[in-house]
Design an enzyme around this catalytic site. Structure first.
Site, PDB file in Angstrom:
ATOM      1  NE  ARG A   1      35.725  45.166  39.802  1.00 24.69           N
ATOM      2  CZ  ARG A   1      35.925  46.416  40.850  1.00 24.69           C
ATOM      3  NH1 ARG A   1      34.400  47.505  40.787  1.00 24.69           N
ATOM      4  NH2 ARG A   1      36.347  46.387  42.084  1.00 24.69           N
TER       5      ARG A   1
ATOM      6  CG  HIS B   1      35.748  51.616  40.116  1.00 22.22           C
ATOM      7  ND1 HIS B   1      34.240  51.433  39.463  1.00 22.22           N
ATOM      8  CD2 HIS B   1      35.890  53.408  40.048  1.00 22.22           C
ATOM      9  CE1 HIS B   1      34.058  52.199  38.682  1.00 22.22           C
ATOM     10  NE2 HIS B   1      34.858  53.210  39.510  1.00 22.22           N
TER      11      HIS B   1
ATOM     12  CE1 TYR C   1      36.166  45.820  46.163  1.00 21.67           C
ATOM     13  CE2 TYR C   1      37.285  47.678  46.155  1.00 21.67           C
ATOM     14  CZ  TYR C   1      36.723  46.780  45.312  1.00 21.67           C
ATOM     15  OH  TYR C   1      37.547  47.551  43.954  1.00 21.67           O
TER      16      TYR C   1
END
Length: 358
Positions: free
Chosen positions: A254, A258, A267
């Site tokens: 990714r 998100h 994070y």
């Protein structure tokens, strides 16, 4: 030149694809990336409200969707499935009108949030907000195909986080028992929003779960387009021949947060993000085709020009389309044909009416 010809033949024949097919697969990967990048620009400019990206997933999606028969088989996609939908027949305009929620958006007529792609015309089931529900939809389609003896295959795809939902167990168990023509794809990018895979799944590979249903479980490098194609073709052929479902886990990356509302640097370390760029399927596939002599500089230049024009056209087109008429807000929500009673007083939609284009 003879050496180059040998490489070309070997690359195409090794997976049963022609040079023209390989170039088209690359075009779809590159087109998806360009559309995705444009969406982020439009979001930051305040033109569209939300982006949920597929950057890093494109190679797996194109490779896995390619063996399916357009207009015959079915796919229940998920919110990152931009490349899947383009490969299966949706156009850049279709994708962009979904972002703008225009009245002629084929996914939902402007009724769903961006990323909920679907197309009745192309056998793409509209995405639902609760994750993993699409697996049940696809299994139901596969059951219908078996009963009707249509020879169709149904495929669904989702992330590794979604694969932990109870719907997945119910659907896989049913599909395995009845040997349905079904393929389940997990695009494992390592994160369910901010939760790493180690805190989601107790096994290293989601595909390990397939053994519990007595079906094949396959792990494939999601950055390797042709490996994804090969795994999918074997699964689709097995399903169509009556051999039942397969679980394919594509290990992808990714490359973005998100969504456009997520700040992944909170994070994920900078070192991790830099290392993940090496798993980007776009430059890897481009180099593979260039090394084989298939993707020449001339072809690449033409593709870049065509893709830029397609993205610009999709953007301009979506910008020019009208929003849905507020008077149709309840259309396709409540019944519109009233056999004997007066229509209820909520005042939206015309009895028996149909919005243009749907």
């Amino acid at each position: 030149m003879a050496v180059t010809d040998k490489k070309v033949t070997h690359l195409g024949e090794s997976v049963g694809l022609s040079d023209a097919e390989l170039i088209e697969m690359y075009r779809l990967v590159a087109l998806t990336r360009a559309l995705d990048e444009r969406m982020w620009v439009l979001n930051r400019a305040g033109r569209i409200p939300f982006v949920i990206s597929g950057q890093g997933h494109e190679g797996a999606q194109v490779g896995i969707a390619w063996p399916l028969q357009k207009g015959h088989d079915w796919i229940a996609p998920f919110y990152r499935s931009i490349a899947t939908c383009l490969t299966f027949g949706m156009s850049p305009r279709d994708i962009m009108t979904a972002q703008y929620a225009t009245a002629n958006d084929p996914s939902s007529g402007g009724r769903q949030m961006p990323g909920h792609y679907g197309s009745h015309q192309h056998n793409l089931v509209s995405v639902s907000s609760p994750v993993a529900t699409q697996l049940l939809h696809a299994v139901g389609i596969a059951l219908a195909a078996k009963i009707r003896k249509t020879g169709q295959v149904a495929l669904t795809t989702m992330g590794e986080g979604s694969s932990n939902q109870g719907d997945v167990h119910e659907g896989l168990n049913f599909a395995a028992i009845h040997k349905l023509p079904f393929v389940f794809v997990v695009e494992n990018n390592g994160y369910a929003i901010s939760v790493p895979a180690a805190k989601q799944v107790s096994v290293e590979d989601v595909a390990d779960r397939a053994s519990g249903y007595g079906i094949p479980g396959v792990v494939v490098d999601g950055a390797d387009v042709l490996a994804c194609y090969k795994a999918s073709k074997e699964a689709v052929d097995l399903a169509r021949a009556g051999g039942g479902p397969t679980l394919i886990e594509a290990k992808v990356t990714r490359l973005t947060g998100h969504s456009s509302d997520d700040q992944q640097t909170k994070y994920r370390t900078q070192e991790e993000l830099e290392s993940e760029k090496a798993r980007d399927p776009l430059p890897r596939f481009r180099a593979q085709l260039q090394d084989a002599g298939i993707l020449t500089d001339e072809i690449l230049g033409r593709l870049v020009t065509d893709i830029t024009a397609a993205v610009d056209d999709a953007t301009s087109y979506a910008e020019s389309q009208p929003d849905p008429d507020p008077s149709t807000a309840m259309r396709w929500v409540y019944a519109e044909d009233w056999p004997s009673e007066t229509p209820p007083p909520w005042g939206f939609g015309n009895a028996g009416g149909h919005e243009e284009g749907h």
